[in-house]
Motif scaffolding. Structure first.
Motif, short mmCIF file in Angstrom:
data_model
loop_
_atom_site.label_atom_id
_atom_site.label_comp_id
_atom_site.label_asym_id
_atom_site.label_seq_id
_atom_site.Cartn_x
_atom_site.Cartn_y
_atom_site.Cartn_z
N ALA A 1 45.63 -4.19 12.91
CA ALA A 1 45.76 -5.74 13.16
C ALA A 1 44.28 -6.22 13.05
CB ALA A 1 46.27 -6.08 14.66
N THR A 2 43.50 -5.29 12.42
CA THR A 2 42.02 -6.16 12.26
C THR A 2 41.81 -6.93 11.07
OG1 THR A 2 40.90 -4.08 13.16
CG2 THR A 2 39.60 -5.42 11.70
N THR A 3 41.39 -8.10 11.51
CA THR A 3 41.43 -8.96 10.08
C THR A 3 40.03 -8.91 9.41
OG1 THR A 3 40.19 -10.91 11.56
CG2 THR A 3 42.53 -10.77 11.61
N ALA A 4 39.99 -9.58 8.22
CA ALA A 4 38.66 -9.49 7.30
C ALA A 4 37.56 -9.96 8.28
CB ALA A 4 38.94 -10.10 6.07
N THR A 5 37.88 -11.02 9.04
CA THR A 5 36.87 -11.66 9.95
C THR A 5 36.33 -10.62 10.86
OG1 THR A 5 37.42 -13.91 9.24
CG2 THR A 5 36.30 -13.68 11.28
N GLY A 6 37.39 -9.97 11.48
CA GLY A 6 37.12 -9.10 12.43
C GLY A 6 36.21 -7.91 12.08
#
Length: 448
Positions: free
Chosen positions: A358-363
């Motif tokens: 679930a890691t986003t690009a922002t994360g």
């Protein structure tokens, strides 16, 4: 004999950092200046190099270390040791980079520097690390002021820690896509470790501990590779193979590190998890426990003034993530129940991966910046230095380091990234050398 004593007597510790390492039998030996000249003659005899235009029979240490008088002697002596250690010929422009590094030394250091420091320390630094005169960040190059910061620390007799994070390495696409390389290339790895020893042994530091940080086969096995690489192993039911490969990497690098350790310079392998977890603790404190789920819609809210190092680091890290990890946000996440403590390494690694899917690009961009910032914080606290041998050397990495030292983009930092050439060879020019990403003898692709 202490390191400082060796320098006072004009002795050098030899390590072969050339592409073919044909003189590695001399590794670790202490040589007189005249013997360095003999090595240089020997290298020239095995190649097409005509050294008569810059090599002379005068004493190797007979020059002004600050190059204020008879600068040609300074240049020819430095070119001689560079050729002796590396088998490559430095251009006059590359030699002149060394003049600028010396010019940036503090008045106290300039007064104390000796010819042996110029040859035994500055020479290896110019061999291993490409320089640029441009004020702005240049991909794959270092700034003079940063090399000066590293040089000044190496002139300090206090004990020194060097931390060197490594990345996972993907096998060439021509063999099998999205698979890790089976093992480090022995020659390439030894060339890089010989460079570390060459610098450490000819420094004035009393004791050096060089720590290689590598991702090991813990539950966080996927943390240091592209998600697509881990996912490919998972979908093919070959996580066991991945874990075995990572264990083999750890064994091989640990063995190589031991081969380059002695009573004064210790090279060790430690898990990357320690540094990664410290970076994640920083993120949890600043952005909450679910920092890795930070929506991409909030990215612009995280930026401070555009010129701030942290903002420029985050912007550049986001571009890096979007380019190399487009699969982020497209992999189905599944937290599920955590595996039992006695579960297999594969089960633990799969659970961690599915939860972090679930890691986003922002994360991910936040983590990239936090990781290099935490590395810098540790370096500053220990008055140590960082050497980069992983694949990438991008602006966000240096800007993330800057945040640990201040907001001034012109601030010097004790960090250098080694030369990287996708197609290294043993031709006579220094620019053909490569020390980074030593998993493969030719072109290698990072998996992280």
């Amino acid at each position: 004999m202490t390191a400082e004593g060796c320098l006072e007597k004009g002795l050098f510790r030899f390590w072969d950092v050339s592409m073919e390492r044909k003189m590695s039998a001399l590794d670790g030996q202490q040589l007189e200046p005249e013997e360095i000249a003999d090595v240089c003659r020997g290298r020239a005899g095995k190649s097409s190099v005509d050294f008569r235009s810059w090599f002379s029979d005068r004493p190797l240490l007979d020059f002004d270390p600050l190059a204020r008088r008879k600068a040609s002697r300074w240049e020819s002596s430095l070119r001689t040791v560079i050729f002796a250690f590396s088998g490559q010929v430095a251009s006059r422009d590359e030699i002149r980079h060394g003049r600028q590094v010396i010019d940036c030394l503090s008045p106290q250091r300039r007064k104390a520097i000796e010819p042996a420091d110029v040859l035994g320390l500055l020479g290896p630094l110019l061999i291993g690390f490409r320089m640029s005169r441009r004020g702005e960040f240049v991909q794959e190059a270092n700034r003079h002021r940063d090399m000066t910061a590293v040089l000044q620390r190496l002139l300090d007799p206090g004990p020194l820690d060097i931390e060197i994070p490594l990345c996972a390495h993907r096998a060439p696409r021509s063999t099998e896509p999205r698979r890790l390389a089976t093992n480090p290339d022995d020659g390439s790895a030894r060339r890089a470790l010989a460079l570390v020893r060459l610098i450490a042994d000819n420094s004035r530091v009393g004791f050096v501990r060089a720590t290689l940080r590598q991702q090991t086969a813990t539950e966080r096995a996927s943390a240091c590779m592209f998600p697509s690489v881990f996912l490919d192993y998972l979908e093919r039911g070959r996580l066991g193979e991945l874990i075995d490969t990572m264990n083999q990497h750890e064994y091989t690098v640990r063995r190589l590190a031991a081969d380059y350790s002695d009573h004064r310079v210790t090279v060790v392998l430690e898990p990357l998890d320690e540094l990664s977890l410290a970076a994640e603790d920083d993120l949890a404190s600043e952005h909450g426990e679910d920092w890795w789920r930070t929506p991409d819609a909030r990215f612009t809210d995280l930026l401070e003034r555009p010129a701030a190092p942290r903002s420029t680091a985050l912007l550049d890290a986001m571009r890096h993530v979007e380019r190399f990890m487009p699969e982020l946000g497209r992999i189905a996440a599944d937290s599920g129940q955590p595996p039992a403590s006695n579960a297999s390494a594969e089960k633990k690694a799969e659970h961690w991966f599915r939860r972090r899917a679930a890691t986003t690009a922002t994360g991910k961009a936040l983590f990239e910046v936090a990781f290099y910032r935490r590395w810098a914080i540790r370096t500053r606290a220990a008055n140590s230095l960082g050497l980069g041998f992983d694949r990438d050397w991008s602006r966000y990495q240096r800007d993330a380091w800057l945040t640990a030292y201040g907001d001034d983009p012109d601030q010097s930092i004790p960090l250098l990234y080694a030369r990287r050439n996708p197609h290294p060879d043993a031709s006579t020019t220094l620019r053909r050398l490569s020390y980074r990403q030593f998993w493969l003898p030719g072109r290698a692709e990072s998996a992280a």
